[in-house]
Design a protein around this motif. Structure first.
Motif, mmCIF file in Angstrom:
data_model
loop_
_atom_site.group_PDB
_atom_site.id
_atom_site.type_symbol
_atom_site.label_atom_id
_atom_site.label_comp_id
_atom_site.label_asym_id
_atom_site.label_seq_id
_atom_site.Cartn_x
_atom_site.Cartn_y
_atom_site.Cartn_z
ATOM 1 N N ASP A 1 0.903 -1.213 0.096
ATOM 2 C CA ASP A 1 -0.048 0.074 -0.087
ATOM 3 C C ASP A 1 0.770 1.382 -0.008
ATOM 4 O OD1 ASP A 1 -2.288 -1.605 0.177
ATOM 5 O OD2 ASP A 1 -2.200 -1.474 2.388
ATOM 6 N N ALA A 2 1.966 1.234 -0.292
ATOM 7 C CA ALA A 2 2.913 2.187 0.004
ATOM 8 C C ALA A 2 2.527 3.471 -1.216
ATOM 9 C CB ALA A 2 4.460 1.885 -0.305
ATOM 10 N N LYS A 3 2.512 2.945 -2.420
ATOM 11 C CA LYS A 3 2.107 3.855 -3.259
ATOM 12 C C LYS A 3 0.844 4.587 -2.920
ATOM 13 C CE LYS A 3 5.066 3.866 -6.831
ATOM 14 N NZ LYS A 3 6.154 3.486 -5.816
ATOM 15 N N ALA A 4 -0.268 3.987 -2.574
ATOM 16 C CA ALA A 4 -1.656 4.686 -2.201
ATOM 17 C C ALA A 4 -1.210 5.605 -1.032
ATOM 18 C CB ALA A 4 -2.379 3.484 -1.540
ATOM 19 N N ARG A 5 -0.226 5.253 0.009
ATOM 20 C CA ARG A 5 -0.121 6.318 0.954
ATOM 21 C C ARG A 5 0.611 7.367 0.709
ATOM 22 N NH1 ARG A 5 1.410 0.993 3.706
ATOM 23 N NH2 ARG A 5 3.491 1.505 3.282
ATOM 24 N N PHE A 6 1.378 7.591 -0.319
ATOM 25 C CA PHE A 6 2.313 8.379 -0.770
ATOM 26 C C PHE A 6 1.227 9.346 -1.749
ATOM 27 C CE2 PHE A 6 5.251 10.461 -3.907
ATOM 28 C CZ PHE A 6 6.405 10.826 -2.842
ATOM 29 N N ASP B 1 2.761 10.063 -12.317
ATOM 30 C CA ASP B 1 2.306 11.363 -12.345
ATOM 31 C C ASP B 1 0.842 11.391 -12.638
ATOM 32 O OD1 ASP B 1 3.022 14.209 -12.386
ATOM 33 O OD2 ASP B 1 2.195 14.172 -14.298
ATOM 34 N N GLN B 2 0.302 10.388 -13.194
ATOM 35 C CA GLN B 2 -1.235 10.177 -13.523
ATOM 36 C C GLN B 2 -1.898 9.975 -12.350
ATOM 37 O OE1 GLN B 2 -1.116 8.041 -17.197
ATOM 38 N NE2 GLN B 2 -0.863 9.811 -18.620
ATOM 39 N N ALA B 3 -1.238 9.039 -11.754
ATOM 40 C CA ALA B 3 -1.723 8.223 -10.584
ATOM 41 C C ALA B 3 -1.926 9.228 -9.455
ATOM 42 C CB ALA B 3 -1.115 6.745 -10.298
ATOM 43 N N GLY B 4 -0.967 9.928 -9.507
ATOM 44 C CA GLY B 4 -0.709 10.801 -8.199
ATOM 45 C C GLY B 4 -1.609 12.136 -8.459
ATOM 46 N N LYS B 5 -1.906 12.437 -9.675
ATOM 47 C CA LYS B 5 -2.758 13.590 -10.004
ATOM 48 C C LYS B 5 -4.199 13.294 -9.624
ATOM 49 C CE LYS B 5 -0.110 16.925 -12.629
ATOM 50 N NZ LYS B 5 1.432 16.494 -12.366
ATOM 51 N N ALA B 6 -4.665 11.882 -10.069
ATOM 52 C CA ALA B 6 -5.762 11.552 -9.874
ATOM 53 C C ALA B 6 -6.420 11.398 -8.503
ATOM 54 C CB ALA B 6 -6.193 9.735 -10.313
ATOM 55 N N ALA B 7 -5.310 11.387 -7.515
ATOM 56 C CA ALA B 7 -5.489 11.707 -6.094
ATOM 57 C C ALA B 7 -5.628 12.941 -5.426
ATOM 58 C CB ALA B 7 -4.589 10.678 -5.127
ATOM 59 N N SER B 8 -4.723 13.691 -5.960
ATOM 60 C CA SER B 8 -4.350 15.065 -5.799
ATOM 61 C C SER B 8 -3.914 15.890 -7.018
ATOM 62 C CB SER B 8 -3.367 15.173 -4.803
ATOM 63 O OG SER B 8 -3.227 16.750 -4.372
ATOM 64 N N LYS B 9 -4.742 16.751 -7.506
ATOM 65 C CA LYS B 9 -4.363 17.603 -8.902
ATOM 66 C C LYS B 9 -3.088 18.360 -8.747
ATOM 67 C CE LYS B 9 -9.293 18.586 -10.086
ATOM 68 N NZ LYS B 9 -10.257 19.350 -10.378
ATOM 69 N N ALA B 10 -2.717 18.790 -7.481
ATOM 70 C CA ALA B 10 -1.571 19.418 -7.404
ATOM 71 C C ALA B 10 -0.090 18.374 -7.338
ATOM 72 C CB ALA B 10 -1.603 20.331 -6.098
ATOM 73 N N TYR B 11 -0.418 17.133 -7.237
ATOM 74 C CA TYR B 11 0.713 16.243 -7.031
ATOM 75 C C TYR B 11 1.896 16.323 -7.990
ATOM 76 C CZ TYR B 11 2.950 11.517 -7.210
ATOM 77 O OH TYR B 11 3.966 10.502 -6.985
ATOM 78 N N ARG B 12 3.110 16.309 -7.368
ATOM 79 C CA ARG B 12 4.488 16.540 -7.987
ATOM 80 C C ARG B 12 5.389 15.871 -7.294
ATOM 81 N NH1 ARG B 12 7.542 22.064 -9.515
ATOM 82 N NH2 ARG B 12 9.293 21.035 -10.653
ATOM 83 N N ARG B 13 5.926 14.575 -7.897
ATOM 84 C CA ARG B 13 7.084 14.060 -7.149
ATOM 85 C C ARG B 13 8.302 14.561 -7.353
ATOM 86 N NH1 ARG B 13 8.051 8.459 -5.733
ATOM 87 N NH2 ARG B 13 5.892 7.710 -6.602
ATOM 88 N N GLY B 14 9.312 14.633 -6.289
ATOM 89 C CA GLY B 14 10.393 15.237 -6.433
ATOM 90 C C GLY B 14 11.475 14.165 -5.777
ATOM 91 N N ALA B 15 12.534 14.417 -5.889
ATOM 92 C CA ALA B 15 13.723 13.563 -5.338
ATOM 93 C C ALA B 15 14.661 14.394 -4.761
ATOM 94 C CB ALA B 15 14.351 12.827 -6.324
#
Length: 559
Positions: free
Chosen positions: A326-331, A351-365
């Motif tokens: 469930d790690a991805k879902a938590r993130f 990016d698409q999965a993240g934005k489906a949960a939150s429109k502002a989603y942006r992964r960084g490293a």
């Protein structure tokens, strides 16, 4: 929107089957005694066997590769798919031959003789009959074929299965020696193959002879990185660049965590945060002698830090319980804001999965940093590829040349006419252009998207996420900033056959299980030290000595 299966996504799929240990750089443990070919190579022999590298300039990237003095070469970035793909191969590479090929497949097997296969064979001028095999049981299937000496004409042997296949011995008995056809400048007859990074070719060299053809190769192969929710950080006025030490990261974790609100700073970060502490991939050199990473003071330091992290209250309870599914879902849900993951996690699908949960989603490293906040950061290069294909030794010289010409077609640059056909099929039948992006039709999803031909040969990896320019820019920027700190790990890209009696010590599963208990806060660091002591008594020390005597003293640590 379609995404071609690249090395990073393939590895993420395969790792679920083979386990995280399979993603380690190529230190294959195979063989059962002196009768088995060693597979080890001399530096001079490897240099003579591998093809001479020549960059391919037929397709211009939006973000060019960058080369560094340390040998790292970043993968190029593309923001858009070429509107008019250029052809890089003149005419049909085949001369009417018929060949069988077996490759692994994690997904539904395409129907034999489908229109996609027919179109590719027409373009190749040869009959290449693909037999995709279940990736979950692929090693068993190939072992049966090798035992019966009934290998197909062309076969993919992932490097992490070298032990199962006993590839070192197999190369000398059942696989074709490609050295006379590709070594040095001879590869000029196959310009697309010449553009594959040199390091990847080394993964197919056994006993100073070239046998393998690489797929999904990279000039900067990093195991992964420590990610964060950049959109959340920016909303809070936090810059990841402010984290320049492990102490900074620990403090940030406490600041971000609010258990009452259902938010924790961390998911598991142990695996991909190790470079910050300077932990070696497997071995390191201590006073001129080979030593295992378990003996590094930095390993203890990192474990102690992670144990404290687990006890700090900043790690999600499910992560501490080992519930990684469930790690991805938590993130995505913002329940955790920092996680460790492989490079394949940073892509368009994410990016698409993240934005489906939150429109502002942006992964960084996080930018690479040293745990003490003072030392120069460092990170080891992973193996240049984990996928190598081989030709059957029974093929005649003329047949080998025909297969290499076909491989040259398959290895055409990203976005070229050949690449488009091999990865997307025929326009109108297998894909259509949607917003400038090749997008699979229902037929293409069944026949093409599963991938078969790329397991035989591909061009160097690229970073491309059509429609998500910022993602590609973020990833390439991180890759370039990190590459300058890269170094070649001990025995980088070397094929090494380890006698079977050392396989248990080589795996060190009991130690790794204890390591997990420590970074989950279940056991103290002393439990790790006890586990290592037991491991050494049960073969660990002898294993290191074997590597010292049979590899380092004879062949060195880098080829």
């Amino acid at each position: 929107m379609s995404i071609e299966m690249n090395r990073r996504s393939v590895l993420r799929t395969a790792v679920g089957v083979a386990g995280a240990a399979s993603m380690a750089p190529l230190l294959s443990a195979c063989g059962s005694g002196s009768a088995v070919k060693s597979g080890a190579n001399t530096k001079k022999g490897v240099t003579s066997a591998v093809p001479a590298y020549t960059a391919n300039t037929s397709v211009k990237p939006d973000i060019p590769s960058v080369s560094f003095a340390n040998g790292a070469v970043t993968d190029p970035g593309f923001l858009t798919y070429p509107a008019n793909p250029v052809a890089t191969v003149t005419g049909k590479p085949g001369s009417g031959g018929s060949y069988t090929a077996v490759t692994p497949l994690w997904g539904a097997v395409p129907q034999a003789g489908n229109s996609f296969y027919t179109a590719v064979n027409a373009a190749l001028g040869a009959s290449l009959t693909m037999h995709p095999a279940d990736g979950n049981t692929f090693n068993t299937a190939i072992t049966t074929l090798t035992a019966a000496k009934k290998l197909p004409d062309w076969v993919q042997l992932p490097t992490w299965w070298n032990q199962t296949f006993n590839t070192g011995e197999l190369a000398a008995t059942q696989l074709a020696d490609l050295t006379p056809y590709l070594a040095g400048d001879k590869v000029k007859d196959y310009p697309n193959l010449a553009a594959i990074p040199t390091g990847a070719w080394k993964c197919g060299v056994w006993d100073d002879k070239l046998y393998g053809i690489p797929s999904f190769s990279s000039g900067t192969s990093f195991a992964g990185m420590t990610y964060y929710r950049q959109d959340v950080f920016e909303a809070k006025g936090i810059s990841a660049s402010e984290v320049t030490s492990a102490a900074d990261l620990m403090a940030l974790g406490k600041e971000l965590t609010s258990a009452s609100a259902g938010v924790w700073a961390f998911d598991d970060v142990w695996t991909y945060l190790q470079p910050a502490f300077g932990i070696a991939n497997k071995f390191w050199i201590k006073d001129g002698k080979l030593a295992h990473k378990y003996d590094q003071p930095e390993f203890l330091e990192a474990l102690d830090w992670h144990y404290q992290l687990a006890k700090s209250g900043s790690v999600h309870p499910d992560a501490l319980a080992g519930k990684n599914s469930d790690a991805k879902a938590r993130f995505y849900a913002g329940k955790v804001l920092i996680e460790g993951d492989g490079t394949g996690a940073w892509n368009l699908a994410d990016d698409q999965a993240g934005k489906a949960a939150s429109k502002a989603y942006r992964r960084g490293a996080f930018p690479l940093f040293a745990a003490d906040g003072k030392s120069t950061p460092s990170i080891y290069l992973g193996t240049s590829t984990s996928f190598v294909s081989y030709l059957n030794a029974k093929l005649s010289p003329a047949q080998i040349k025909e297969c290499l010409a076909i491989a040259n077609y398959l290895a055409a640059p990203w976005g070229s006419a050949e690449y488009t056909l091999i990865n997307y099929g025929v326009e109108g039948t297998d894909y259509t252009m949607v917003g400038g992006v090749p997008t699979f039709t229902s037929e293409g999803q069944k026949s093409v998207q599963q991938q078969t031909f790329p397991f035989l040969a591909t061009c160097q990896e690229v970073i491309s996420n059509p429609g998500a320019d910022q993602l590609t820019k973020d990833y390439t920027a991180w890759n370039t900033a990190t590459a300058k700190y890269a170094y070649k790990s001990v025995f980088w890209n070397m094929n090494i056959t380890v006698p079977a009696r050392y396989s248990t010590a080589d795996a060190a599963q009991a130690v790794e299980d204890t390591v997990k208990d420590v970074y989950h806060g279940i056991k103290p660091v002393s439990a790790f030290q006890e586990a290592v002591s037991t491991w050494k008594k049960n073969g660990g020390t002898t294993l290191v000595e074997w590597y010292q005597t049979n590899v380092m003293d004879k062949y060195g640590t880098d080829q």
